[in-house]
Design a protein around this motif. Sequence first.
Motif, PDB file in Angstrom:
ATOM      1  N   VAL A 420       0.826  -1.203   0.000  1.00  0.00           N
ATOM      2  CA  VAL A 420       0.000   0.000   0.000  1.00  0.00           C
ATOM      3  C   VAL A 420       0.864   1.259   0.000  1.00  0.00           C
ATOM      4  N   PHE A 421       2.019   1.205   0.626  1.00  0.00           N
ATOM      5  CA  PHE A 421       2.902   2.378   0.662  1.00  0.00           C
ATOM      6  C   PHE A 421       3.313   2.797  -0.748  1.00  0.00           C
ATOM      7  N   LEU A 441      -7.572   3.064  -0.977  1.00  0.00           N
ATOM      8  CA  LEU A 441      -6.311   3.053  -0.243  1.00  0.00           C
ATOM      9  C   LEU A 441      -6.486   3.583   1.177  1.00  0.00           C
ATOM     10  N   ALA A 442      -7.350   4.575   1.354  1.00  0.00           N
ATOM     11  CA  ALA A 442      -7.598   5.111   2.695  1.00  0.00           C
ATOM     12  C   ALA A 442      -8.336   4.122   3.581  1.00  0.00           C
ATOM     13  N   ALA A 443      -8.902   3.080   2.991  1.00  0.00           N
ATOM     14  CA  ALA A 443      -9.578   2.040   3.769  1.00  0.00           C
ATOM     15  C   ALA A 443      -8.615   0.963   4.239  1.00  0.00           C
ATOM     16  N   THR A 444      -7.308   1.204   4.099  1.00  0.00           N
ATOM     17  CA  THR A 444      -6.280   0.302   4.608  1.00  0.00           C
ATOM     18  C   THR A 444      -5.479   1.035   5.696  1.00  0.00           C
ATOM     19  N   PRO A 445      -4.857   0.307   6.619  1.00  0.00           N
ATOM     20  CA  PRO A 445      -4.123   0.982   7.710  1.00  0.00           C
ATOM     21  C   PRO A 445      -3.013   1.904   7.212  1.00  0.00           C
ATOM     22  N   TYR A 450      -0.780   7.190   5.675  1.00  0.00           N
ATOM     23  CA  TYR A 450       0.023   7.903   4.681  1.00  0.00           C
ATOM     24  C   TYR A 450      -0.740   9.090   4.107  1.00  0.00           C
ATOM     25  N   LEU A 451      -1.976   8.858   3.678  1.00  0.00           N
ATOM     26  CA  LEU A 451      -2.737   9.926   3.030  1.00  0.00           C
ATOM     27  C   LEU A 451      -3.135  11.023   4.003  1.00  0.00           C
ATOM     28  N   SER A 452      -3.407  10.675   5.262  1.00  0.00           N
ATOM     29  CA  SER A 452      -3.765  11.704   6.236  1.00  0.00           C
ATOM     30  C   SER A 452      -2.599  12.632   6.528  1.00  0.00           C
ATOM     31  N   ILE A 453      -1.370  12.135   6.389  1.00  0.00           N
ATOM     32  CA  ILE A 453      -0.194  12.975   6.607  1.00  0.00           C
ATOM     33  C   ILE A 453       0.138  13.794   5.368  1.00  0.00           C
ATOM     34  N   ALA A 454      -0.008  13.183   4.193  1.00  0.00           N
ATOM     35  CA  ALA A 454       0.425  13.842   2.958  1.00  0.00           C
ATOM     36  C   ALA A 454      -0.666  14.668   2.286  1.00  0.00           C
TER      37      ALA A 454
END
Length: 495
Positions: A420-421, A441-445, A450-454
């Motif tokens: 996922v990264f 992708l946001a439905a994975t840990p 990652y997306l919440s930070i970027a």
Amino acid sequence: MSDAAPTQISRARSRLSVGDRMDAGMNPVLLRDLRLYMRGKIFLYGYFLVLACLIVAAAAGVVIKVNGESSLWLMYPTVMILAFAIGALVPYLVRERFRDELSSHAAELILASPLTASRLVRGKVYGAWCLNLMLLSVATPVFVTSYLLGGISPYTLLLIFAGLVLAGAVMPIVNIYLGTFGRRPGVGRIMSALVLVGSFILMGFYGGALYDQIFGLRYNRASFFFLVCYAVAGVLIAQFLYQVSVFRLRGPGLVREIRPRVSLAVAAALGWQAAAAVVIHVKDDIPDWPEANTLAFFAVAWAFAWGVIILARDNALTPPARPGGRRSRFYLTRVGPGSLAIYNSLCTLVIVAAGMAWVSLGGWARSLLNLTAIAMVPLMAVNYGIVFYLILQSRAKKPSGPDSLSRTVAVMNILFAVVVFFLCTGLMFDGNVESLFAAVLAATPMGLLYLSIAANWYSMAFIILSGAAGTVLVAIVNLFLGWRNTARARGGDGP
């Protein structure tokens, strides 16, 4: 004859001395441990070492008082010495002795007797508490001297004593839980040393915070209530680890583990209540007071996921039939991965619903969204790991061994996170973070983290909602697979 026997027994008991009555009525593990500690040298050396340190600290405090400084300097070294002694040294001593007993199979011989696992653990806990009370009693002259010197009220001394008693009550339970794993060569020694160093660091922070808050050196209303919440969290974690320690000594798959599950759920619920109490008392001091509840959501979610991983150890074995060939008809009271999956899914749904409610009440602020994203990551990760394990178990020909569930959760999430990264990195180059692919992708840990930070500010709400939806969906799938697993364990019948 039957009436005469109880009378003779009562007469025989009445002839016993007070000491014999205490030996007959007290916990035998407690009595044995106290005698071993008193006859040994390690605790006695530690006892007189603490006494010597307190005498030196008290003498230095009196000299400072004579020179015109505050007598509060007398209490700071006292608090720190006692925190290190009762929060790190005594728990370490108890843990190492317990590990030696488990490694030499002495505890197995005790459990083979009529003594139950719960009474064995209680005896260990009571023994540690007695040792801590003995060390606290050494500081009584220092407390009295500091009061006679002036500047310290009895209420302040009582708060300090209560804070130290709390540390002495919680830390031994944590170390007794770690002692249930027995002594393992190599890595076990390294982990034991790391736990000891971590205990010293933790007690250093705790002792400093306790002194600063109670004596008002860095006092403010908000931080004091947060200190109270940390104390509540320590008690909740300790009662959960106590139940887990009892379950581990009983053996995997032999009994139901409803008590550890109930204690974990109670800890999560009371954690929310403690956070609500903080908000009520500090909302006038902190402008962004809804962040306190969102921070509680973060703490509760991570602590609950950690608790589920602990329960997952030794949970992969299929439980044997209960006496009489019957099993509990209530799915949450069973042992096995299916029952744990149902429990974890239901609690996850409740925790996520409560956390999202606090975020909506807080106005969807950026800081609240970041905490919410990080809070949902462990809940999602544990659910994904259990789903993957249940799918593998349904296709496996051999039964799983101990610790296979917790290991599967860890390995699966590591591999999943790597894939996922790279997908998230490619998505960020594209720049479209509000597409269907981004929602998946946001439905994975790893994707949610990652997306919440970027992501930019305008896309945060979309990502959080996608993460919440993913957490709910995987929890529902986990609930269904857990139901099928428990039904298969019963022989294919439904509820």
